[in-house]
Write an enzyme that holds these catalytic residues in place. Structure first.
Site, PDB file in Angstrom:
ATOM      1  N   TYR A  51       1.047  -1.211  -0.019  1.00 39.25           N
ATOM      2  CA  TYR A  51       0.013   0.094   0.004  1.00 39.25           C
ATOM      3  C   TYR A  51       0.909   1.102  -0.153  1.00 39.25           C
ATOM      4  O   TYR A  51       1.768   1.347   0.793  1.00 39.25           O
ATOM      5  CB  TYR A  51      -0.788   0.031   1.114  1.00 39.25           C
ATOM      6  CG  TYR A  51      -2.322  -0.252   1.030  1.00 39.25           C
ATOM      7  CD1 TYR A  51      -2.980   0.403   0.070  1.00 39.25           C
ATOM      8  CD2 TYR A  51      -2.987  -1.220   1.641  1.00 39.25           C
ATOM      9  CE1 TYR A  51      -4.319   0.315  -0.299  1.00 39.25           C
ATOM     10  CE2 TYR A  51      -4.338  -1.660   1.279  1.00 39.25           C
ATOM     11  CZ  TYR A  51      -5.014  -0.740   0.206  1.00 39.25           C
ATOM     12  OH  TYR A  51      -6.229  -1.085  -0.355  1.00 39.25           O
ATOM     13  N   GLU A  53      -0.527   4.928  -0.526  1.00 39.60           N
ATOM     14  CA  GLU A  53      -1.182   6.014  -0.780  1.00 39.60           C
ATOM     15  C   GLU A  53      -0.178   7.219  -0.544  1.00 39.60           C
ATOM     16  O   GLU A  53       0.619   7.273   0.206  1.00 39.60           O
ATOM     17  CB  GLU A  53      -2.355   5.935   0.322  1.00 39.60           C
ATOM     18  CG  GLU A  53      -3.503   5.502  -0.010  1.00 39.60           C
ATOM     19  CD  GLU A  53      -3.674   4.018   1.047  1.00 39.60           C
ATOM     20  OE1 GLU A  53      -2.712   3.496   1.457  1.00 39.60           O
ATOM     21  OE2 GLU A  53      -5.012   3.886   1.270  1.00 39.60           O
ATOM     22  N   ASP A 196      -6.378  14.333 -25.004  1.00 42.60           N
ATOM     23  CA  ASP A 196      -6.394  12.797 -24.694  1.00 42.60           C
ATOM     24  C   ASP A 196      -5.655  11.931 -25.808  1.00 42.60           C
ATOM     25  O   ASP A 196      -6.484  11.600 -26.887  1.00 42.60           O
ATOM     26  CB  ASP A 196      -7.998  12.294 -24.520  1.00 42.60           C
ATOM     27  CG  ASP A 196      -8.172  10.873 -23.988  1.00 42.60           C
ATOM     28  OD1 ASP A 196      -7.173  10.108 -24.220  1.00 42.60           O
ATOM     29  OD2 ASP A 196      -9.231  10.738 -23.526  1.00 42.60           O
ATOM     30  N   THR A 222      -3.817   6.573 -21.893  1.00 42.26           N
ATOM     31  CA  THR A 222      -3.706   5.273 -21.239  1.00 42.26           C
ATOM     32  C   THR A 222      -2.286   4.707 -21.793  1.00 42.26           C
ATOM     33  O   THR A 222      -1.749   5.080 -22.503  1.00 42.26           O
ATOM     34  CB  THR A 222      -4.761   4.495 -21.991  1.00 42.26           C
ATOM     35  OG1 THR A 222      -4.888   4.357 -23.197  1.00 42.26           O
ATOM     36  CG2 THR A 222      -6.173   4.862 -21.421  1.00 42.26           C
ATOM     37  N   LYS A 225      -2.459   0.684 -25.079  1.00 42.79           N
ATOM     38  CA  LYS A 225      -2.793   0.846 -26.474  1.00 42.79           C
ATOM     39  C   LYS A 225      -1.747   0.810 -27.275  1.00 42.79           C
ATOM     40  O   LYS A 225      -0.755  -0.078 -27.313  1.00 42.79           O
ATOM     41  CB  LYS A 225      -3.753   2.207 -26.870  1.00 42.79           C
ATOM     42  CG  LYS A 225      -5.162   1.942 -25.897  1.00 42.79           C
ATOM     43  CD  LYS A 225      -6.217   2.726 -26.283  1.00 42.79           C
ATOM     44  CE  LYS A 225      -7.418   2.942 -25.439  1.00 42.79           C
ATOM     45  NZ  LYS A 225      -7.522   3.538 -24.379  1.00 42.79           N
ATOM     46  N   ARG A 231      -2.253  -2.289 -18.715  1.00 42.34           N
ATOM     47  CA  ARG A 231      -3.431  -1.263 -18.383  1.00 42.34           C
ATOM     48  C   ARG A 231      -3.020  -0.255 -17.242  1.00 42.34           C
ATOM     49  O   ARG A 231      -2.353  -0.670 -16.516  1.00 42.34           O
ATOM     50  CB  ARG A 231      -4.584  -1.870 -17.968  1.00 42.34           C
ATOM     51  CG  ARG A 231      -5.212  -3.156 -18.676  1.00 42.34           C
ATOM     52  CD  ARG A 231      -6.519  -3.386 -18.664  1.00 42.34           C
ATOM     53  NE  ARG A 231      -7.321  -2.744 -19.526  1.00 42.34           N
ATOM     54  CZ  ARG A 231      -7.434  -3.033 -20.832  1.00 42.34           C
ATOM     55  NH1 ARG A 231      -7.126  -4.217 -21.375  1.00 42.34           N
ATOM     56  NH2 ARG A 231      -8.530  -2.442 -21.470  1.00 42.34           N
TER      57      ARG A 231
HETATM   58  N1  DSN Z   1     -12.117   1.112 -24.830  1.00 42.48           N
HETATM   59  C1  DSN Z   1     -11.361   2.057 -25.541  1.00 42.48           C
HETATM   60  C2  DSN Z   1     -11.164   1.998 -27.125  1.00 42.48           C
HETATM   61  O1  DSN Z   1     -11.407   0.770 -27.504  1.00 42.48           O
HETATM   62  O2  DSN Z   1     -11.197   2.780 -27.803  1.00 42.48           O
HETATM   63  C3  DSN Z   1     -11.448   3.521 -25.160  1.00 42.48           C
HETATM   64  O3  DSN Z   1     -11.255   3.370 -23.795  1.00 42.48           O
END
Ligand code: DSN
Length: 439
Positions: A51, A53, A196, A222, A225, A231
């Site tokens: 933990y 925090e 974003d 994120t 991707k 993730r």
């Molecule tokens: N779920 C994602 C996508 O497939 O674009 C976006 O968060």
């Protein structure tokens, strides 16, 4: 995974099945990828036991010397890779990261101007039922008739609405984003600009898409991707953002904890650090360039085969196909393709009159198959298989009447699952995929 096998054979077997599935098919959901073994190893470590925090050197619990080092390394790598003065690597994923940005920068009722979900925005950009539209006022913008961003129209709308934040970043936009133009619009109306870049981060790092860092106040991405990490997500404040609001980093930290989250997932933070190191290697530049080459090759092949591509093609990692000219709905098309070993998702197209569960298009991308080593010449085969699979369902559109649609869809699903030609394509795809190892 011998311990897992002994303790819980059910979960072990399911994970093995998923491992096999990921090997046997063409993974073409544009937001998915295969992480390296190094990223996987960092995720499955004792760091999950801790933990932490707070933030490095400002923790609530003892025993965080290693967690501090891990998190600082991830922060430093992010700052260096993106050229930003501040990076927060704690958001659990993209949705909480955007929520934290709004929480830090806006007051309830302030206006968020983001792309409408049905045109390729994200849930957190102001979609109905999402917190971004219940606690704030959503001002959705759309695309032009040509499927492209209409910057003049966006400017006009921003001048009229005077939003507090403008979100530039999309989930189904196959073209480059002009962040400079977005910045001009945001500056004109005094709004923050949030870039974003979740979908295109890997391309930004590889130099295949212009970075928004010069133009935006805050950048969210994120990490799983095109960046090919675990993730997770990162919030980065730019020099511009810091100049405008020197408290922004502190406000973002407070929004993360105690605002929205508890302890960071230190194993996830370590895996983010690993993926950032991998993304700083020259090989990652090559990877990013190959993603774009593959998408362009696939787009031109699909066009040659008679598919109608939204905006006429692609400059990035994804393609959006409008299936109305093939007289087939996105739902049966995506199922037929899955049965043929090509995994992508049904998706709305600009000005879609069909509902999100039965949209008029499909969305696909090349990040994951590029990780496996596929090149332009392989895209011809992919396009051929896609065309053969779609031929099996083309000409049989779903009706708009809900009752009739449910009935016909039920029957269609059975037929698609039993279709022998699709099974044959899946065999060919599997054989082909066996030549391209997953990391
Ligand atoms: N779920 C994602 C996508 O497939 O674009 C976006 O968060």
């Amino acid at each position: 995974m011998q311990n897992l096998k002994k303790t819980d054979s059910e979960i072990y077997n399911l994970i093995k099945q998923e491992e096999q599935r990921q090997k046997d098919v063409l993974e073409m959901i544009p937001s998915e990828n295969y992480t390296s073994q190094a990223v996987m190893e960092a995720l499955g470590t004792v760091l999950t036991n801790k933990y932490s925090e707070g933030f490095p050197k400002k923790r609530y619990y003892q025993g965080n010397a290693v967690a501090d080092s891990v998190e600082m390394l991830a922060q430093e790598r992010a700052q260096k890779l993106f050229g930003v003065p501040y990076a927060n690597v704690q958001p659990y994923s993209g949705s909480p990261a955007n929520a934290a940005i709004y929480f830090a920068l806006l007051k309830p009722g302030d206006k968020i101007m983001g792309m409408s979900l049905s045109f390729g925005g994200h849930l957190t950009h102001g979609a109905k039922l999402n917190m971004s539209s219940t606690f704030y006022k959503a001002i959705p913008y759309t695309l032009g008739k040509d499927g492209l961003l209409d910057y003049d129209a966006i400017e006009k709308q921003a001048v009229k609405e005077k939003p507090q934040i403008i979100v530039a970043g999309f989930t189904a936009y196959p073209r480059k984003i002009d962040f400079k133009r977005f910045a001009q619009i945001a500056e004109k109306v005094g709004a923050y600009l949030l870039a974003d870049i979740s979908h295109i981060t890997g391309l930004v790092v590889a130099g295949e898409h212009e970075s928004p860092v010069k133009y935006a106040d805050v950048v969210m991405t994120t990490t799983h991707k095109t960046l090919r990490g675990p993730r997770g997500a990162m919030i980065m404040v730019t020099d511009k953002g810091l100049k405008r609001n020197p408290d922004m980093p502190l406000d973002i930290e407070r929004a993360i904890i105690p605002g929205l989250q508890g302890g960071p997932h230190d194993n996830q933070t370590a895996a983010i650090a690993v993926c950032l190191l991998e993304a700083s290697m020259p090989s990652f530049k090559k990877y990013g360039a190959q993603i774009v080459k593959n998408t362009k090759a696939l787009a031109s092949e699909l066009t040659r085969l008679g598919f109608d591509l939204v905006s006429g093609g692609s400059d990035n990692h994804l393609i959006l196909i409008d299936l109305r000219s093939k007289k087939v709905n996105g739902a049966p098309a995506a199922l037929a393709l899955e049965m043929a070993g090509i995994v992508l998702n049904k998706n709305g197209v600009p000005f879609d009159t069909n509902p999100p569960f039965y949209p008029s298009g499909i969305r696909l991308g090349t990040p994951a198959i590029t990780t496996r080593g596929m090149k332009e010449k392989d895209m011809k085969k992919v396009a051929d298989w896609m065309a053969r699979a779609i031929d099996e369902v083309a000409g049989e559109d779903l009706p708009s009447d809900k009752e009739k649609r449910r009935e016909i869809w039920k029957k269609m699903k059975k037929e698609i699952i039993a279709n022998k030609k699709l099974k044959l394509i899946a065999k060919e795809v599997k054989m082909f995929c066996s030549k391209f190892p997953v990391p």
